[in-house]
Design a protein around this motif. Sequence first.
Motif, mmCIF file in Angstrom:
data_model
loop_
_atom_site.group_PDB
_atom_site.id
_atom_site.type_symbol
_atom_site.label_atom_id
_atom_site.label_comp_id
_atom_site.label_asym_id
_atom_site.label_seq_id
_atom_site.Cartn_x
_atom_site.Cartn_y
_atom_site.Cartn_z
ATOM 1 N N LEU A 99 0.743 -1.156 0.051
ATOM 2 C CA LEU A 99 0.007 0.246 0.182
ATOM 3 C C LEU A 99 0.984 1.356 0.072
ATOM 4 C CD1 LEU A 99 -2.774 -0.965 2.563
ATOM 5 C CD2 LEU A 99 -3.060 -0.546 -0.152
ATOM 6 N N LEU A 100 1.885 1.300 0.759
ATOM 7 C CA LEU A 100 2.818 2.466 0.850
ATOM 8 C C LEU A 100 3.265 2.751 -0.487
ATOM 9 C CD1 LEU A 100 4.415 4.437 2.169
ATOM 10 C CD2 LEU A 100 6.395 2.670 2.325
ATOM 11 N N ALA A 101 3.758 1.629 -1.319
ATOM 12 C CA ALA A 101 4.439 1.542 -2.650
ATOM 13 C C ALA A 101 3.146 2.211 -3.822
ATOM 14 C CB ALA A 101 4.757 0.572 -3.073
ATOM 15 N N ALA A 102 1.951 1.858 -3.476
ATOM 16 C CA ALA A 102 1.037 2.073 -4.443
ATOM 17 C C ALA A 102 0.343 3.425 -4.110
ATOM 18 C CB ALA A 102 -0.255 1.105 -4.180
ATOM 19 N N HIS A 103 0.212 3.749 -2.855
ATOM 20 C CA HIS A 103 -0.390 4.911 -2.470
ATOM 21 C C HIS A 103 0.554 6.222 -1.691
ATOM 22 C CE1 HIS A 103 -4.140 3.233 -3.895
ATOM 23 N NE2 HIS A 103 -3.765 2.161 -3.036
ATOM 24 N N GLY A 104 1.844 5.851 -1.356
ATOM 25 C CA GLY A 104 2.481 6.769 -0.779
ATOM 26 C C GLY A 104 2.107 6.742 0.828
ATOM 27 N N TYR A 105 2.812 7.475 1.493
ATOM 28 C CA TYR A 105 2.610 7.542 3.126
ATOM 29 C C TYR A 105 1.118 8.160 3.209
ATOM 30 C CZ TYR A 105 3.130 8.007 7.916
ATOM 31 O OH TYR A 105 2.884 8.028 9.262
ATOM 32 N N ARG A 106 0.491 9.124 2.727
ATOM 33 C CA ARG A 106 -0.523 9.806 2.847
ATOM 34 C C ARG A 106 -1.706 8.743 2.814
ATOM 35 N NH1 ARG A 106 -1.050 15.927 1.252
ATOM 36 N NH2 ARG A 106 -1.719 16.102 3.222
ATOM 37 N N GLY A 107 -1.561 8.160 1.611
ATOM 38 C CA GLY A 107 -2.701 6.843 1.247
ATOM 39 C C GLY A 107 -2.566 5.686 2.050
ATOM 40 N N VAL A 111 -4.325 2.585 8.453
ATOM 41 C CA VAL A 111 -4.404 1.022 9.076
ATOM 42 C C VAL A 111 -5.764 0.212 8.396
ATOM 43 C CG1 VAL A 111 -4.913 0.132 11.558
ATOM 44 C CG2 VAL A 111 -3.167 2.084 11.180
ATOM 45 N N GLU A 112 -6.775 0.920 8.072
ATOM 46 C CA GLU A 112 -7.854 0.332 7.613
ATOM 47 C C GLU A 112 -7.482 -0.431 6.433
ATOM 48 O OE1 GLU A 112 -7.902 3.457 8.346
ATOM 49 O OE2 GLU A 112 -9.101 3.531 10.458
ATOM 50 N N GLY A 113 -6.808 0.210 5.331
ATOM 51 C CA GLY A 113 -6.551 -0.245 4.447
ATOM 52 C C GLY A 113 -5.592 -1.543 4.399
ATOM 53 N N VAL A 114 -4.520 -1.546 5.302
ATOM 54 C CA VAL A 114 -3.578 -2.693 5.719
ATOM 55 C C VAL A 114 -4.312 -3.773 6.402
ATOM 56 C CG1 VAL A 114 -1.658 -3.362 7.233
ATOM 57 C CG2 VAL A 114 -1.563 -1.248 6.072
ATOM 58 N N ALA A 115 -5.213 -3.586 7.294
ATOM 59 C CA ALA A 115 -5.999 -4.431 7.837
ATOM 60 C C ALA A 115 -6.935 -5.377 6.600
ATOM 61 C CB ALA A 115 -6.936 -4.084 8.932
ATOM 62 N N GLU A 116 -7.585 -4.423 5.972
ATOM 63 C CA GLU A 116 -8.483 -5.150 4.750
ATOM 64 C C GLU A 116 -7.555 -6.112 4.039
ATOM 65 O OE1 GLU A 116 -11.082 -3.821 1.142
ATOM 66 O OE2 GLU A 116 -10.995 -2.684 2.928
ATOM 67 N N ARG A 117 -6.377 -5.450 3.470
ATOM 68 C CA ARG A 117 -5.522 -6.180 2.420
ATOM 69 C C ARG A 117 -4.847 -7.548 3.186
ATOM 70 N NH1 ARG A 117 -1.946 -3.368 -1.781
ATOM 71 N NH2 ARG A 117 -3.410 -4.303 -3.396
ATOM 72 N N ALA A 118 -4.439 -7.359 4.486
ATOM 73 C CA ALA A 118 -4.120 -8.411 5.123
ATOM 74 C C ALA A 118 -4.817 -9.557 5.794
ATOM 75 C CB ALA A 118 -3.124 -8.021 6.321
ATOM 76 N N GLY A 119 -6.149 -9.218 5.647
ATOM 77 C CA GLY A 119 -7.161 -9.943 5.975
ATOM 78 C C GLY A 119 -7.211 -10.143 7.677
ATOM 79 N N VAL A 120 -7.095 -9.174 8.214
ATOM 80 C CA VAL A 120 -7.124 -9.133 9.555
ATOM 81 C C VAL A 120 -7.952 -7.939 10.174
ATOM 82 C CG1 VAL A 120 -4.690 -9.915 9.956
ATOM 83 C CG2 VAL A 120 -5.059 -7.769 9.983
ATOM 84 N N ASN A 121 -8.270 -7.988 11.595
ATOM 85 C CA ASN A 121 -9.196 -6.781 12.275
ATOM 86 C C ASN A 121 -8.117 -5.774 12.543
ATOM 87 O OD1 ASN A 121 -11.675 -8.017 12.284
ATOM 88 N ND2 ASN A 121 -10.930 -9.354 13.997
ATOM 89 N N LYS A 122 -8.707 -4.578 12.375
ATOM 90 C CA LYS A 122 -8.129 -3.259 12.545
ATOM 91 C C LYS A 122 -7.651 -3.410 14.062
ATOM 92 C CE LYS A 122 -10.545 0.577 12.932
ATOM 93 N NZ LYS A 122 -11.217 1.696 12.525
#
Length: 64
Positions: free
Chosen positions: A18-26, A29-40
Motif C-alpha cells: 500500500l505504501l508503494a501504491a499510494h504513498g504515506y498519505r494514502g 491502518v484500515e487499508g492494511v487490515a483489509e488487505r492482510a485479512g485481519v481486524n484493525k
Amino acid sequence: MTRGPRRAQQIFDATLELLAAHGYRGLTVEGVAERAGVNKTTLYRWWPSKAALLGAALTHGAPL
C-alpha cells in the motif's frame, strides 16, 4: 520473529504494498487490515500508529 501477530508477514507485505501504491498519505491502518485479512484492532494491539506499523514493516518485513 518471536513476538507479534500470527500473520505478521502478511501485515508487513500489505503495508509495504500500500505504501508503494499510494504513498504515506494514502497508507491507512484500515487499508492494511483489509488487505492482510485481519481486524484493525489486531494492528492497533501491536502498533499504536501508522508510523509504528510502517517502521516495523520496513525493519522486519522487507527482505534484505
